[in-house]
Design a protein around this motif. Structure first.
Motif, PDB file in Angstrom:
ATOM      1  N   ASP A 135       0.742  -1.159   0.004  1.00 35.71           N
ATOM      2  CA  ASP A 135      -0.171   0.158  -0.035  1.00 35.71           C
ATOM      3  C   ASP A 135       0.769   1.196  -0.038  1.00 35.71           C
ATOM      4  O   ASP A 135       0.574   2.166  -0.727  1.00 35.71           O
ATOM      5  CB  ASP A 135      -0.858  -0.068   1.285  1.00 35.71           C
ATOM      6  CG  ASP A 135      -2.120  -1.045   1.373  1.00 35.71           C
ATOM      7  OD1 ASP A 135      -2.181  -1.462  -0.120  1.00 35.71           O
ATOM      8  OD2 ASP A 135      -2.703  -1.317   2.086  1.00 35.71           O
ATOM      9  N   TYR A 159      -6.758   7.965  -3.278  1.00 36.26           N
ATOM     10  CA  TYR A 159      -5.273   7.921  -2.720  1.00 36.26           C
ATOM     11  C   TYR A 159      -5.459   8.843  -1.405  1.00 36.26           C
ATOM     12  O   TYR A 159      -4.216   9.195  -1.011  1.00 36.26           O
ATOM     13  CB  TYR A 159      -4.603   8.750  -3.833  1.00 36.26           C
ATOM     14  CG  TYR A 159      -3.996   7.610  -4.846  1.00 36.26           C
ATOM     15  CD1 TYR A 159      -2.957   6.921  -4.826  1.00 36.26           C
ATOM     16  CD2 TYR A 159      -4.904   7.098  -5.804  1.00 36.26           C
ATOM     17  CE1 TYR A 159      -2.160   6.052  -5.708  1.00 36.26           C
ATOM     18  CE2 TYR A 159      -4.461   6.403  -6.743  1.00 36.26           C
ATOM     19  CZ  TYR A 159      -3.293   5.965  -6.805  1.00 36.26           C
ATOM     20  OH  TYR A 159      -2.966   4.985  -7.693  1.00 36.26           O
ATOM     21  N   ARG A 203       2.041   1.388  -3.362  1.00 38.27           N
ATOM     22  CA  ARG A 203       1.076   2.111  -4.367  1.00 38.27           C
ATOM     23  C   ARG A 203       0.804   3.518  -4.042  1.00 38.27           C
ATOM     24  O   ARG A 203       0.574   4.479  -5.159  1.00 38.27           O
ATOM     25  CB  ARG A 203      -0.253   1.373  -4.232  1.00 38.27           C
ATOM     26  CG  ARG A 203      -0.213  -0.020  -4.689  1.00 38.27           C
ATOM     27  CD  ARG A 203      -1.308  -0.934  -4.093  1.00 38.27           C
ATOM     28  NE  ARG A 203      -1.371  -2.159  -4.892  1.00 38.27           N
ATOM     29  CZ  ARG A 203      -2.009  -3.419  -4.111  1.00 38.27           C
ATOM     30  NH1 ARG A 203      -2.346  -3.169  -2.983  1.00 38.27           N
ATOM     31  NH2 ARG A 203      -1.645  -4.608  -4.662  1.00 38.27           N
ATOM     32  N   ALA A 204       0.958   4.032  -2.861  1.00 39.41           N
ATOM     33  CA  ALA A 204       0.931   5.636  -2.715  1.00 39.41           C
ATOM     34  C   ALA A 204       1.996   6.349  -3.124  1.00 39.41           C
ATOM     35  O   ALA A 204       1.795   7.416  -3.486  1.00 39.41           O
ATOM     36  CB  ALA A 204       0.563   5.596  -1.133  1.00 39.41           C
TER      37      ALA A 204
END
Lengths: 275, 311
Positions: free
Chosen positions: B74, B106, B77-78
């Motif tokens: 995560d 997001y 991904r951010a």
């Protein structure tokens, strides 16, 4: 939480924006109501009357079938709305969702709630037909049944998500769902009582989640307490599993559990998905 | 390397039969444009998908912005923004709605959302059409909107996978202007794949991948210098005769033939060309002298042009 809300809202916005889908999805249950409510009530009532002792008050088929049609609408809309997962994959948007930091369980829940909300809205719209069908339900009963409709919608869209994760094409999805949805409706007591079924069919009725959904909806909407036992019997409103009469609480619990398990399946499939 | 934002170690992906990516290693520095080149089937997409958390590596490790791709999905991904090869916009929604959804995915703070949307729309010149549905957009506008969307959450690294594929040349060059503007303004690290080798020239460094392996990695200039010299391309009235003459009389040139063009690679064309033209008796119909391009580099390293698909 924000992620769930965003996914839910997107599916709803798209639903209201798609005029053809909006009109199409409203006309289908109305058609069913016309056929089953108007067309079949005469013959069904005569048939049922044969099973009842002389003198008991008549059996109102339309009153019986209305909650069933609402449940059927919930079933079809929930499952078909879950198809949005396949569409998102086809149109690439699923990639945008999957590379984002939203947790996979939020994606599953968001999709499930989206489909369930759309299904519930459609179910509620059917309520507006009640006066035209010559029916009268207690307003409170109608209000009470809405949360349950939503829960049932969750369970059934969970089922749709499961199919959507296994089947890759929209065509395959539609075909499979059609084959599955029909027996789920016919063997649920939605359209006719399922109390006197052959043994093997009875097993199918009892494992079909729609059976319990329909049963709870009927129990809430129809004034069960003031109906004489033989009529109740003829209407199939005394559902028993393994000789035990099932309580509404147990049924609600079963459906909630069913929804929870399916959300886990869906989460797992999103975790593995590489879109 | 001083400050790698992406660091890939012994990254391997094996499918049942084939080794798609063979224990590759590389690092990308913060703020650079990193070009990732290779023919179809070289393992580029597989590598990018593994870096973007979309595909599980068989073995090896990837770190982005200090986060491990396997353990901190995560956070990784951010930290990244991705412009995929294919369109991943929701065309039934407006540009604004697409961007707003991205903000919510997001977790861009609520009070910053409008401001950021406005900001990225300005970068790609789409403010006027922000309330229109994406289905009414042209291909170039959709691409720009995707770039805008990729920037919304201020990613550390922006991945651009074939960003100009399917666009007309004018739109392509415009898009590069936007991308370069962005690099200047935001200093974002960019990880870029493209089929058009002239476009890869803007990269600070390029890696060339072939058959699951990285076979060269350096700045475009360094790679071209490695080849050295100039390229001479010529056609004559009788290429076979010309080749025989070149073979007999000319020295100091590497000769290759492609279609009806003869390629000569020489140390310096200035010294070579005047005597060469006098030497050749066959009339020359076409002559072109140029510096080596990335295409030549690619050809030299892989033995084929980038367009020659090899699945």
């Amino acid at each position: 939480m924000e992620g769930i809300l965003a996914i839910w809202q997107r599916d709803l916005t798209k639903f209201f924006r798609d005029r053809a889908r909006l009109i199409g999805s409203f006309s289908m249950p109305i058609l069913f109501l016309l056929i089953f409510g108007g067309g079949m009530s005469g013959s069904m009532e005569t048939m049922m009357a044969g099973n009842m002792p002389e003198g008991t008050e008549g059996f109102n088929y339309v009153e019986f079938v209305f909650p069933g049609i609402v449940a059927m609408t919930l079933l079809m809309t929930s499952i078909f709305s879950a198809m949005s997962v396949i569409e998102d994959k086809d149109f690439g948007y699923m990639k945008e969702i999957l590379v984002s930091p939203i947790s996979r369980v939020s994606i599953a829940i968001g999709k499930m709630l989206g489909a369930a909300t759309i299904a519930t809205i459609q179910g509620i719209i059917l309520f507006f037909l009640i006066p035209f069908l010559g029916l009268s339900y207690n307003i409170m009963a109608l209000v009470q049944v809405i949360p349950f409709m939503f829960l049932l919608g969750c369970a059934l869209s969970g089922l749709g998500l499961l199919f959507a994760s296994i089947i890759r094409s929209t065509q395959g999805f539609q075909l499979t769902v059609q084959i599955l949805v029909m027996p789920m409706i016919f063997l649920s007591g939605a359209l006719f009582p399922v109390s006197n079924m052959p043994a093997w069919m009875d097993v199918v009725v009892k494992i079909n989640p729609v059976t319990y959904g329909v049963d709870v909806m009927k129990k809430i909407m129809i004034d069960v307490e003031n109906i004489p036992a033989p009529v109740l019997d003829a209407m199939g409103l005394n559902l028993t599993v393994l000789g035990q009469e099932v309580t509404m609480f147990a049924e609600v619990l079963f459906i909630a559990g069913f929804a929870a398990v399916l959300v886990l399946f869906a989460t797992f499939s999103f975790q593995r998905a590489n879109a | 390397m001083s400050n790698p934002i992406i660091s890939v170690k012994d990254l391997t992906k094996t499918y049942k039969q084939t080794e798609a990516v063979k224990a590759i290693n590389f690092e990308v520095e913060e703020g650079e444009i990193f070009g990732f080149l290779g023919p179809n089937g070289a393992g580029k997409s597989t590598t990018i998908n593994m870096i973007c958390t979309m595909l599980k590596p068989t073995s090896g490790s990837i770190t982005i912005n200090g986060y491990d791709v396997k353990k901190d999905k995560d956070k990784v991904r951010a930290s990244i923004g991705i412009i995929f090869q294919e369109n991943t916009l929701d065309e039934k929604l407006t540009a604004n709605e697409n961007l707003m959804l991205h903000c919510r995915f997001y977790k861009v703070p609520k009070d910053k959302r409008q401001e950021r949307i406005r900001e990225v729309l300005e970068i790609v010149d789409l403010v006027e059409v922000s309330k229109q549905r994406v289905e009414t957009f042209s291909g170039g506008m959709k691409r720009r909107l995707e770039i805008a969307r990729g920037l919304l959450h201020y990613p550390k690294v922006l991945f651009l996978d074939e960003p100009t594929v399917g666009l007309d040349p004018q739109t392509r060059s415009h898009l590069w202007e936007y991308i370069l503007k962005l690099k200047k303004k935001e200093g974002i690290t960019m990880f870029l794949t493209t089929h058009y080798l002239d476009e890869a020239e803007i990269s600070d460094r390029v890696a060339i991948m072939d058959q699951g392996d990285i076979i060269a990695i350096d700045s475009p200039t360094a790679l071209k210098d490695q080849l050295g010299g100039d390229m001479i391309e010529l056609s004559t009235e009788d290429n076979d005769q010309a080749l025989r003459e070149i073979d007999e009389k000319v020295s100091g040139a590497e000769v290759s033939v492609e279609g009806d063009t003869i390629h000569l690679k020489v140390e310096s064309s200035d010294a070579f060309i005047s005597s060469f033209i006098k030497t050749l008796e066959i009339p020359i119909t076409r002559l072109n002298i140029r510096k080596p391009t990335l295409n030549d580099v690619f050809l030299a390293f892989t033995g084929r042009k980038i367009g020659d698909a090899k699945e």
